[in-house]
Design a protein around this motif. Structure first.
Motif, PDB file in Angstrom:
ATOM      1  N   GLY A 203       3.270  -7.998  11.687  1.00  0.00           N
ATOM      2  CA  GLY A 203       1.968  -8.227  11.061  1.00  0.00           C
ATOM      3  C   GLY A 203       1.670  -7.349   9.861  1.00  0.00           C
ATOM      4  O   GLY A 203       0.549  -7.377   9.335  1.00  0.00           O
ATOM      5  N   ALA A 204       2.644  -6.541   9.442  1.00  0.00           N
ATOM      6  CA  ALA A 204       2.377  -5.624   8.316  1.00  0.00           C
ATOM      7  C   ALA A 204       3.516  -5.558   7.324  1.00  0.00           C
ATOM      8  O   ALA A 204       3.304  -5.256   6.157  1.00  0.00           O
ATOM      9  CB  ALA A 204       2.087  -4.212   8.838  1.00  0.00           C
ATOM     10  N   GLY A 205       4.750  -5.794   7.768  1.00  0.00           N
ATOM     11  CA  GLY A 205       5.907  -5.684   6.890  1.00  0.00           C
ATOM     12  C   GLY A 205       6.461  -4.261   6.898  1.00  0.00           C
ATOM     13  O   GLY A 205       6.196  -3.464   7.791  1.00  0.00           O
ATOM     14  N   LEU A 206       7.232  -3.957   5.838  1.00  0.00           N
ATOM     15  CA  LEU A 206       7.910  -2.659   5.771  1.00  0.00           C
ATOM     16  C   LEU A 206       6.882  -1.567   5.484  1.00  0.00           C
ATOM     17  O   LEU A 206       6.125  -1.655   4.514  1.00  0.00           O
ATOM     18  CB  LEU A 206       8.965  -2.693   4.662  1.00  0.00           C
ATOM     19  CG  LEU A 206       9.856  -1.451   4.530  1.00  0.00           C
ATOM     20  CD1 LEU A 206      10.685  -1.250   5.788  1.00  0.00           C
ATOM     21  CD2 LEU A 206      10.770  -1.599   3.307  1.00  0.00           C
ATOM     22  N   THR A 207       6.828  -0.555   6.350  1.00  0.00           N
ATOM     23  CA  THR A 207       5.888   0.561   6.126  1.00  0.00           C
ATOM     24  C   THR A 207       6.675   1.847   5.908  1.00  0.00           C
ATOM     25  O   THR A 207       7.876   1.907   6.191  1.00  0.00           O
ATOM     26  CB  THR A 207       4.955   0.733   7.362  1.00  0.00           C
ATOM     27  OG1 THR A 207       5.769   0.999   8.521  1.00  0.00           O
ATOM     28  CG2 THR A 207       4.118  -0.521   7.578  1.00  0.00           C
ATOM     29  N   LEU A 208       5.997   2.886   5.454  1.00  0.00           N
ATOM     30  CA  LEU A 208       6.676   4.160   5.197  1.00  0.00           C
ATOM     31  C   LEU A 208       6.956   4.934   6.483  1.00  0.00           C
ATOM     32  O   LEU A 208       7.720   5.905   6.486  1.00  0.00           O
ATOM     33  CB  LEU A 208       5.826   5.018   4.247  1.00  0.00           C
ATOM     34  CG  LEU A 208       5.699   4.508   2.813  1.00  0.00           C
ATOM     35  CD1 LEU A 208       4.774   5.439   2.007  1.00  0.00           C
ATOM     36  CD2 LEU A 208       7.064   4.399   2.146  1.00  0.00           C
TER      37      LEU A 208
END
Ligand SMILES: N[C@H](CCC[C@H](N)C(=O)O)C(=O)O
Length: 282
Positions: A203-208
């Motif tokens: 639900g957010a994609g690639l995060t740090l």
């Protein structure tokens, strides 16, 4: 009428945090998606609401930018704990989530340690769509799976930078084996006490960074004999210390940083589905 918020992050995994203890506002998924949108709203990886709770310091709800709710968010838990500790002048608080109570303490170094509870390792608890060994799923790449209150799959790879995360991430996030979708971690074992991790978040994609993902990765790595019960998990936005205690609980230690405070006029009418910001190909 404007709504106050605080923008925070944990290792670059960023959050818009609303305090609903004064009067419950019960955000709609569309309003959460509006707040999270980096072009038309404030922009963040998750929207967090702090809500009243009679038997813990507060209740925490979590929305992804696509409006879906999640059962855990490790990095945001440290941020909410930071808020509650500063308010109360205490160094220990308890935050209730739909997945259980999370106990947080602040160390002498200012870092916050959250007891994320035990991992759920049975296929039905991840959950998976059918009975399967969660140590090695019958999928290409043979990921391991675990839940920290939210579903995670972990792929162990020899070269993290060679993985086409922009393609594999969404493909696996939406794989039918995950009836509630899943957060997809790609981990490179540097040594038994050091893991490098990238997470394509559900639900957010690639995060740090992904706190619950770091916990699931350490658990899965130890189960596979690849890591000790404690390791530094290096994510793009920093480093988290994860320990899988002998009593089965997983402890996550890391920073919680306040970026800014603000106010925003929350649209009342249900918004047309706010388009997910395009996640840059990894
Ligand atoms: N996308 C996740 C929620 C946020 C997890 C992550 N930001 C963390 O720090 O644990 C899910 O849908 O389960």
């Amino acid at each position: 009428m404007s709504t106050a918020f605080v923008k925070m992050h944990g290792c670059g995994n960023d959050f818009v945090i609303l305090d609903e203890r004064a009067g419950s506002r019960a955000l709609s998924p569309e309003q959460a998606a509006f707040l999270a949108n980096r072009h038309t709203g404030i922009g963040c990886d998750q929207v967090i609401a702090i809500q009243p709770c009679s038997t813990a310091d507060a209740f925490m709800r979590i929305w992804n930018p696509d409006g879906s709710e999640a059962g855990a968010c490790g990095n945001a838990t440290r941020c909410v704990a930071d808020i509650l500790m500063r308010e109360a002048g205490r160094e220990a608080v308890t935050i209730r989530t739909v997945s259980g109570d999370l106990h947080a303490i602040r160390g002498a170094d200012g870092l916050i340690t959250v007891d994320m509870g035990p991992p759920r390792l049975d296929w039905a608890d991840v959950p998976l769509a059918e009975p399967m060994d969660t140590l090695r799923l019958g999928l290409p790449g043979e990921p391991a799976a675990a839940s920290m209150g939210n579903p995670h799959a972990t792929f162990f790879v020899p070269d993290l930078d060679a993985v086409p995360i922009g393609r594999l991430g969404p493909e696996m996030e939406h794989h039918p084996i995950f009836p509630q979708r899943a957060n997809i971690g790609f981990a490179h074992i540097i040594n038994p006490e050091t893991i490098r991790l990238k997470v394509w978040e559900r639900g957010a994609g690639l995060t740090l960074a992904c706190g619950s993902g770091a916990c699931a990765t350490l658990v899965n790595a130890h189960r596979r004999g690849l890591a000790q019960r404690r390791a530094q998990v290096i994510v793009d936005g920093g480093t988290l210390t994860i320990a899988w205690r002998d009593d089965g609980h997983v402890l996550m230690t890391g920073p919680a940083v306040t970026a800014f405070h603000g106010e925003i006029a929350l649209p009342k009418v249900p918004l047309a589905k706010v388009p997910l910001a395009k996640v840059p190909a990894a």
